[in-house]
Write a protein that holds these residues in place. Structure first.
Motif, PDB file in Angstrom:
ATOM      1  N   PHE A  28      28.300   5.305  -4.600  1.00 25.12           N
ATOM      2  CA  PHE A  28      26.872   5.145  -4.892  1.00 25.12           C
ATOM      3  C   PHE A  28      26.306   3.884  -4.251  1.00 25.12           C
ATOM      4  O   PHE A  28      25.267   3.921  -3.592  1.00 25.12           O
ATOM      5  N   TRP A  29      26.993   2.742  -4.419  1.00 20.15           N
ATOM      6  CA  TRP A  29      26.465   1.489  -3.874  1.00 20.15           C
ATOM      7  C   TRP A  29      26.498   1.479  -2.345  1.00 20.15           C
ATOM      8  O   TRP A  29      25.581   0.966  -1.701  1.00 20.15           O
ATOM      9  N   ALA A  30      27.537   2.091  -1.762  1.00 21.37           N
ATOM     10  CA  ALA A  30      27.608   2.168  -0.304  1.00 21.37           C
ATOM     11  C   ALA A  30      26.502   3.074   0.235  1.00 21.37           C
ATOM     12  O   ALA A  30      25.820   2.724   1.213  1.00 21.37           O
ATOM     13  N   PHE A  31      26.328   4.246  -0.377  1.00 21.57           N
ATOM     14  CA  PHE A  31      25.278   5.178   0.030  1.00 21.57           C
ATOM     15  C   PHE A  31      23.903   4.521  -0.078  1.00 21.57           C
ATOM     16  O   PHE A  31      23.086   4.570   0.851  1.00 21.57           O
ATOM     17  N   MET A  55      29.455  11.127   3.867  1.00 24.13           N
ATOM     18  CA  MET A  55      28.427  11.009   2.836  1.00 24.13           C
ATOM     19  C   MET A  55      27.757   9.641   2.872  1.00 24.13           C
ATOM     20  O   MET A  55      26.538   9.531   2.663  1.00 24.13           O
ATOM     21  N   ILE A  56      28.528   8.579   3.141  1.00 25.06           N
ATOM     22  CA  ILE A  56      27.914   7.254   3.264  1.00 25.06           C
ATOM     23  C   ILE A  56      26.925   7.236   4.426  1.00 25.06           C
ATOM     24  O   ILE A  56      25.817   6.708   4.318  1.00 25.06           O
ATOM     25  N   MET A  85      16.920  -7.017   2.146  1.00 24.74           N
ATOM     26  CA  MET A  85      17.476  -7.842   1.079  1.00 24.74           C
ATOM     27  C   MET A  85      17.955  -6.980  -0.092  1.00 24.74           C
ATOM     28  O   MET A  85      18.955  -7.301  -0.741  1.00 24.74           O
ATOM     29  N   LEU A  86      17.265  -5.876  -0.366  1.00 27.16           N
ATOM     30  CA  LEU A  86      17.748  -4.947  -1.394  1.00 27.16           C
ATOM     31  C   LEU A  86      19.065  -4.308  -0.957  1.00 27.16           C
ATOM     32  O   LEU A  86      19.974  -4.109  -1.766  1.00 27.16           O
ATOM     33  N   SER A  87      19.165  -3.994   0.337  1.00 32.51           N
ATOM     34  CA  SER A  87      20.421  -3.458   0.866  1.00 32.51           C
ATOM     35  C   SER A  87      21.557  -4.465   0.678  1.00 32.51           C
ATOM     36  O   SER A  87      22.683  -4.087   0.315  1.00 32.51           O
ATOM     37  N   LEU A  88      21.267  -5.734   0.912  1.00 38.99           N
ATOM     38  CA  LEU A  88      22.277  -6.780   0.723  1.00 38.99           C
ATOM     39  C   LEU A  88      22.814  -6.769  -0.706  1.00 38.99           C
ATOM     40  O   LEU A  88      24.026  -6.893  -0.924  1.00 38.99           O
ATOM     41  N   LEU A 120      26.761  -6.305  -1.772  1.00 38.14           N
ATOM     42  CA  LEU A 120      27.511  -7.268  -2.582  1.00 38.14           C
ATOM     43  C   LEU A 120      28.209  -6.572  -3.744  1.00 38.14           C
ATOM     44  O   LEU A 120      29.279  -7.002  -4.176  1.00 38.14           O
ATOM     45  N   GLN A 121      27.619  -5.497  -4.249  1.00 36.20           N
ATOM     46  CA  GLN A 121      28.293  -4.703  -5.277  1.00 36.20           C
ATOM     47  C   GLN A 121      29.567  -4.059  -4.721  1.00 36.20           C
ATOM     48  O   GLN A 121      30.586  -3.990  -5.395  1.00 36.20           O
ATOM     49  N   VAL A 122      29.507  -3.591  -3.476  1.00 32.91           N
ATOM     50  CA  VAL A 122      30.692  -3.012  -2.836  1.00 32.91           C
ATOM     51  C   VAL A 122      31.773  -4.071  -2.667  1.00 32.91           C
ATOM     52  O   VAL A 122      32.948  -3.841  -2.958  1.00 32.91           O
ATOM     53  N   VAL A 123      31.378  -5.247  -2.196  1.00 37.04           N
ATOM     54  CA  VAL A 123      32.335  -6.336  -1.987  1.00 37.04           C
ATOM     55  C   VAL A 123      32.953  -6.774  -3.309  1.00 37.04           C
ATOM     56  O   VAL A 123      34.166  -7.018  -3.394  1.00 37.04           O
ATOM     57  N   ASP A 124      32.148  -6.853  -4.358  1.00 35.70           N
ATOM     58  CA  ASP A 124      32.646  -7.319  -5.651  1.00 35.70           C
ATOM     59  C   ASP A 124      33.665  -6.365  -6.257  1.00 35.70           C
ATOM     60  O   ASP A 124      34.441  -6.750  -7.131  1.00 35.70           O
ATOM     61  N   ARG A 125      33.670  -5.098  -5.802  1.00 39.50           N
ATOM     62  CA  ARG A 125      34.629  -4.124  -6.316  1.00 39.50           C
ATOM     63  C   ARG A 125      35.900  -4.062  -5.487  1.00 39.50           C
ATOM     64  O   ARG A 125      36.738  -3.192  -5.696  1.00 39.50           O
ATOM     65  N   GLN A 126      36.038  -4.971  -4.517  1.00 34.80           N
ATOM     66  CA  GLN A 126      37.246  -5.045  -3.700  1.00 34.80           C
ATOM     67  C   GLN A 126      38.363  -5.663  -4.530  1.00 34.80           C
ATOM     68  O   GLN A 126      38.253  -6.799  -4.993  1.00 34.80           O
TER      69      GLN A 126
END
Length: 428
Positions: A26-29, A153-154, A190-193, A197-203
């Motif tokens: 979801f966050w990547a898409f 899908m992404i 900036m919204l995309s950023l 960051l949500q994707v990165v935080d789930r690493q």
């Protein structure tokens, strides 16, 4: 049910999304949706700047874009070597948004030729840099099997944004002006950023967030030293040259059609809409399945092989309708099939190559291919049938190279898996 949870459930039904992957998807898409929406808000502005520059000078704009890439890549390499991933994302996206805000102030009273050229070049540069960084983050976050299942899908998120961005422009340009669209685009970036960051935080791997170190020229050195990366670079150049040939022939045949400026604008808008709709369908419904069933190599080869028949028809019948069909297949297939497959190739390289060599390939090498195609087209001086005939061996070479890369990718993945197994065995 929260929005990410609902979207995750929908994604699981549409694609082969496994437990625990839904929120990440979801966050990547959404991040790619907002990123390309922001770019496509600007695309009409860039085309307007192209009119201000003058069609007879556009090859110089392509060349300056390449020069801009050559200036940006060392700076990006310096940042990637020293900044943690979160800070690298925030720096690149933040600088891009700040520069757009600066251009907004400079063209508010009307764009001079110099300002138009600078904005044209900047939009062309930043688009590749931020999109490359997005896909680098995806390749860093997803494993090989996940990439084959989910990258289509992404990518569909980006194509959805590519449909929404021009709509925002059409509905808001009279209210905010051409210069105001730059601020709209900056806000979307900036919204995309925030999503990235949500994707990165789930690493899960903490070490992956560390700076890479090394030289700012490490990306260029890695491309030169790695046959695998060099093959990807050649694929990008061939695809860019072929696309540039089609682009220039489109401009020539549209001009020969003696349409009004309004009719040309409507035609280009219709082409963009058709390309983005077809690309969205390919990404959401076909790309992941093709990569799983046929492999990355055949997915890369499919589009150039499909172009062979319409190119032969164009050589015999050099008419605008056939050329537009080629443009539709080339662009939609490039976005819908080749791009997700190409990004999957980078899941088989180490992290430094993803952040450094990949950026060189996606930016400098890509724009070098554009510039090479533009000057080759100008130097050859061929009529449309000659251009079509010259494009056929280029398409065959592109298909052959895609197949070769697919085989190399499988060997890279197998080698990485064997090394991982050996490391686990040694540690146990």
């Amino acid at each position: 049910m929260s929005v990410p949870s609902a979207a995750a459930a929908l994604g699981a039904r549409l694609v082969d999304c496994r437990p625990g992957e839904g929120r990440l998807l979801f966050w990547a898409f959404t991040g790619f949706f907002l990123l390309l929406a922001g770019y496509y808000v600007l695309r009409p502005v860039r085309e307007e700047m192209g009119v201000e520059i003058g069609p007879d000078k556009l090859q110089w704009a392509f060349t300056l874009t390449l020069a801009g890439m050559l200036a940006i890549v060392p700076l990006y390499g310096w940042a990637a070597a020293r900044l943690r991933r979160r800070r690298l994302l925030a720096t690149v996206f933040g600088i891009t948004a700040a520069v757009l805000a600066g251009f907004q102030a400079s063209i508010a009273g009307g764009a001079s030729t110099a300002a138009a050229l600078a904005l044209f070049v900047w939009v062309s540069v930043f688009n590749l840099v931020v999109v490359s960084l997005f896909w680098t983050t995806m390749a860093d976050r997803f494993e090989h099997a996940q990439a084959r299942r989910l990258f289509g899908m992404i990518a569909a998120g980006g194509s959805s944004g590519a449909l929404v961005g021009p709509t925002i422009t059409a509905l808001s340009v009279h209210a905010v002006g051409v210069h105001g669209l730059l601020l709209v685009s900056a806000a979307l970036l900036m919204l995309s950023l925030l999503c990235l960051l949500q994707v990165v935080d789930r690493q899960p791997e903490v070490a992956a967030g560390q700076p890479l170190g090394g030289s700012i020229w490490a990306g260029l050195a890695e491309v030169a030293a790695s046959p695998y990366l060099a093959m990807i670079g050649l694929l990008i150049v061939l695809q860019s040259v072929l696309g540039t040939f089609v682009y220039f022939e489109q401009a020539r045949l549209v001009k020969a059609a003696a349409l009004s400026a309004e009719a040309r604008t409507q035609l280009f808008a219709a082409i963009d809409l058709a390309v983005n709709l077809l690309a969205l369908g390919l990404q959401a419904l076909l790309a992941g399945r093709l990569m799983q069933k046929l492999g990355v190599g055949l997915t890369l080869a499919a589009v150039p092989l499909l172009l062979l028949v319409p190119l032969a028809i164009l050589a015999a019948m050099p008419v605008l309708t056939v050329l537009l069909l080629i443009q539709l297949l080339s662009r939609a297939g490039g976005h819908g099939l080749m791009r997700p497959a190409r990004e999957a190739l980078f899941t088989a390289v180490d992290r430094e190559s993803r952040y450094k060599a990949k950026n060189v390939l996606d930016t400098v090498v890509s724009r070098a291919g554009d510039a090479l195609g533009a000057w080759l087209h100008a130097a050859a001086g061929l009529a449309t049938p000659g251009v079509a005939l010259a494009a056929i061996p280029a398409a065959l070479a592109l298909a052959w190279l895609g197949r070769r890369l697919g085989r190399r990718y499988q060997r890279q993945v197998a080698g990485t898996a064997a090394a991982d197994d050996a490391a686990k065995a040694a540690a146990s």
